[in-house]
Each structure stands twice: as structure tokens, then as C-alpha cells.
Design a protein around this motif. Structure first.
Motif, PDB file in Angstrom:
ATOM      1  N   UNK A   1      88.840 -23.494 -43.070  1.00 28.49           N
ATOM      2  CA  UNK A   1      89.588 -24.533 -42.339  1.00 28.49           C
ATOM      3  C   UNK A   1      89.198 -25.963 -42.737  1.00 28.49           C
ATOM      4  N   UNK A   2      88.026 -26.137 -43.362  1.00 27.92           N
ATOM      5  CA  UNK A   2      87.531 -27.488 -43.623  1.00 27.92           C
ATOM      6  C   UNK A   2      87.425 -27.838 -45.108  1.00 27.92           C
ATOM      7  N   UNK A   3      87.284 -26.817 -45.964  1.00 25.05           N
ATOM      8  CA  UNK A   3      87.052 -27.120 -47.383  1.00 25.05           C
ATOM      9  C   UNK A   3      87.470 -25.935 -48.251  1.00 25.05           C
ATOM     10  N   UNK A   4      87.992 -26.211 -49.456  1.00 18.95           N
ATOM     11  CA  UNK A   4      88.283 -25.110 -50.373  1.00 18.95           C
ATOM     12  C   UNK A   4      86.973 -24.421 -50.774  1.00 18.95           C
ATOM     13  N   UNK A   5      87.016 -23.080 -51.052  1.00 20.20           N
ATOM     14  CA  UNK A   5      85.798 -22.308 -51.295  1.00 20.20           C
ATOM     15  C   UNK A   5      84.858 -22.906 -52.344  1.00 20.20           C
ATOM     16  N   UNK A   6      85.385 -23.337 -53.478  1.00 26.85           N
ATOM     17  CA  UNK A   6      84.514 -23.877 -54.528  1.00 26.85           C
ATOM     18  C   UNK A   6      83.744 -25.087 -54.046  1.00 26.85           C
ATOM     19  N   UNK A   7      84.427 -25.945 -53.303  1.00 28.68           N
ATOM     20  CA  UNK A   7      83.783 -27.172 -52.821  1.00 28.68           C
ATOM     21  C   UNK A   7      82.680 -26.830 -51.818  1.00 28.68           C
ATOM     22  N   UNK A   8      82.966 -25.871 -50.940  1.00 31.90           N
ATOM     23  CA  UNK A   8      81.955 -25.478 -49.948  1.00 31.90           C
ATOM     24  C   UNK A   8      80.691 -24.983 -50.652  1.00 31.90           C
ATOM     25  N   UNK A   9      80.880 -24.219 -51.722  1.00 34.62           N
ATOM     26  CA  UNK A   9      79.725 -23.671 -52.436  1.00 34.62           C
ATOM     27  C   UNK A   9      78.934 -24.776 -53.154  1.00 34.62           C
ATOM     28  N   UNK A  10      79.669 -25.684 -53.818  1.00 34.97           N
ATOM     29  CA  UNK A  10      78.987 -26.800 -54.495  1.00 34.97           C
ATOM     30  C   UNK A  10      78.172 -27.625 -53.506  1.00 34.97           C
ATOM     31  N   UNK A  11      78.772 -27.905 -52.369  1.00 36.19           N
ATOM     32  CA  UNK A  11      78.080 -28.708 -51.356  1.00 36.19           C
ATOM     33  C   UNK A  11      76.854 -27.979 -50.817  1.00 36.19           C
ATOM     34  N   UNK A  12      77.010 -26.674 -50.655  1.00 38.21           N
ATOM     35  CA  UNK A  12      75.880 -25.884 -50.155  1.00 38.21           C
ATOM     36  C   UNK A  12      74.720 -25.918 -51.151  1.00 38.21           C
ATOM     37  N   UNK A  13      75.036 -25.743 -52.443  1.00 40.68           N
ATOM     38  CA  UNK A  13      73.977 -25.795 -53.467  1.00 40.68           C
ATOM     39  C   UNK A  13      73.263 -27.143 -53.439  1.00 40.68           C
ATOM     40  N   UNK A  14      74.070 -28.209 -53.346  1.00 43.01           N
ATOM     41  CA  UNK A  14      73.490 -29.556 -53.354  1.00 43.01           C
ATOM     42  C   UNK A  14      72.554 -29.728 -52.140  1.00 43.01           C
ATOM     43  N   UNK A  15      73.027 -29.282 -50.986  1.00 42.21           N
ATOM     44  CA  UNK A  15      72.235 -29.423 -49.760  1.00 42.21           C
ATOM     45  C   UNK A  15      70.931 -28.625 -49.858  1.00 42.21           C
ATOM     46  N   UNK A  16      71.036 -27.400 -50.382  1.00 35.37           N
ATOM     47  CA  UNK A  16      69.838 -26.563 -50.540  1.00 35.37           C
ATOM     48  C   UNK A  16      68.783 -27.254 -51.397  1.00 35.37           C
ATOM     49  N   UNK A  17      69.230 -27.790 -52.537  1.00 37.36           N
ATOM     50  CA  UNK A  17      68.279 -28.430 -53.450  1.00 37.36           C
ATOM     51  C   UNK A  17      67.622 -29.639 -52.792  1.00 37.36           C
TER      52      UNK A  17
END
Ligand SMILES: [Mg+2]
Length: 240
Positions: A33-49
Motif C-alpha cells: 500500500x505504501x511502496x513498490x516491492x523493489x523500493x521497499x527492499x532497497x530502503x530496508x537494506x539501507x536502513x539495516x546498514x
């Protein structure tokens, strides 16, 4: 000669990265509902790092990074029910049964009579201890070290404490960055056994193993033969 063999655990002795892949898929689906799947994953990786210095490695830190990413990508609109779902995703990971890689138990049983075995694993202490217990592999190991990071300083501290000369130590693991290169830099031996999936953070670009001072094996079942050959090359048990 080789006296002690160190093993990484996640994706060397048992499957681990697959849990993260499944969780990431569930997370992306939740955030549609908030973000396309690829973007959600990229953002998650960035946040994790970004969060590794604060949370370290492991599932609990990953859960907090998922929640943070959901808040950011939804501009604060993410619901309590969605947060509860994220916590469930993390709990499923923490409760997942330990699945050993093929041949692991046989390999440890073959090496244990002739070599001291130590496990050196990076991550959350409780989670790693639970996995060791569930794996049933604990009795094979003289020592089990759960460390916050894998770098030359931390490996040297372990080797010093256990009185293991680096040149008599062989480390086995799936991550060049964490399990292999730090040991090569200390003058120890290392065997890289790649896993099908490597977390981006652990990936490094390198040339061939031989030239870089370590060996590469396709699967852990080849390890006893390799260790025997290496010991002979180094002059056998009586050599140096
Ligand atoms: Mg690993």
C-alpha cells in the motif's frame, strides 16, 4: 600443521540467509500500500546498514529496521496491525527450526577426533545460542564464540585467548568478508565454501582464491579430504 579448525555457522553449518529472503518477501508484500516491492527492499537494506553500529547483526535488529522502514515509506501512516505483522515475521525467523547443510554432521564427526573444533559466529547472543542448541552440533566444539563483528582484531583476540597460533588455525566459512579475508591477513589458513545466496553487505569482489591465500571448496563434504591434503603439504602432524 593444522591443530584447530574454526567454523562459521550461518550458511556454513546451517541455512540462514533463506530466512531473511522469506522475511523480506513478506515485508515487501505488507508494504505494497505504501511502496513498490523493489523500493521497499532497497530502503530496508539501507536502513539495516545504517543501524548495524547501533543494533549489531541479527534478527532483532532486522525487525527494528523493518519497522523503521515501514514508518518512513508510509510517511507515518503504517498501522499497529502492520507493526504487529512485522513482529510476527521476526518471531517466525527466531523460532524457525535449524536446517543443517548437507553433510555437516558427518564432516564434523570425521574431523573431531584429529582436530580441535571451534565455532565462531557473528550475531545476537541468545539467537545464536538457541540455534546451536537446536542444531545438536554443540558437543563437537571445544569453544563456541558469538562475536559482534568479525575483523582481524576480534579473531586475534580469540586465537590469543585459546592459545592457537594463527599458522596452525584453519577457518571455514561462506563469507569472504567475514570468515576468510581477516584470517588471511593474520597468516592463518582459510577455506571459502560459497553459499547460494550472499547478503549484499557480505559480498566482496575478488580474484581467484589460490592467489589470494585461501582455498575454495564447492561444498563442505570436501573439507576432510582438503584438510588431510593441507596437513600433508604442511609436513604432517609432526611438521610445523
Ligand atoms: Mg556465514
Amino acid at each position: 600443521m593444522i591443530e584447530t579448525i574454526g567454523f562459521d555457522a550461518d550458511d556454513t553449518l546451517w541455512h540462514n540467509e533463506i530466512l531473511y529472503l522469506r522475511a523480506q518477501e513478506a515485508f515487501q508484500e505488507l508494504l505494497v500500500p505504501y511502496a513498490p516491492p523493489g523500493k521497499a527492499l532497497d530502503e530496508l537494506h539501507r536502513t539495516e546498514l545504517q543501524n548495524i553500529p547501533l543494533y549489531g547483526y541479527g534478527i532483532k535488529g532486522f525487525a527494528l529496521s523493518m519497522i523503521e522502514t515501514a514508518i518512513r515509506l508510509s510517511d507515518g501512516r503504517t498501522t499497529a496491525a502492520e507493526t504487529a505483522r512485522i513482529l510476527d515475521i521476526a518471531k517466525e525467523m527466531l523460532r524457525a527450526p535449524v536446517q543443517l547443510l548437507d553433510g555437516v554432521r558427518e564432516v564434523l564427526a570425521a574431523l573431531a577426533p584429529d582436530y580441535e573444533l571451534v565455532m565462531i559466529t557473528k550475531g545476537d547472543l541468545l539467537d545464536q545460542e538457541l540455534k546451536v542448541a537446536r542444531s545438536g552440533l554443540g558437543p563437537f566444539f571445544r569453544n563456541i564464540e558469538v562475536v559482534p563483528e568479525k575483523n582481524p582484531e576480534i579473531y586475534l583476540e580469540i586465537l590469543d585467548r585459546l592459545r592457537i597460533p594463527p599458522q596452525r588455525f584453519l577457518m571455514v566459512g561462506n563469507s569472504l568478508r567475514s570468515d576468510i579475508l581477516p584470517l588471511v591477513s593474520l597468516g592463518a589458513h582459510a577455506v571459502h565454501i560459497p553459499y547460494d545466496i550472499t547478503w549484499e553487505h557480505e559480498a566482496v569482489e575478488l580474484g581467484t582464491g589460490q592467489a589470494a591465500g585461501y582455498a575454495e571448496l564447492e561444498q563442505i563434504g570436501l573439507l576432510p579430504g582438503f584438510v588431510q591434503e593441507l596437513s600433508m603439504q604442511l609436513g604432517g602432524k609432526d611438521g610445523s
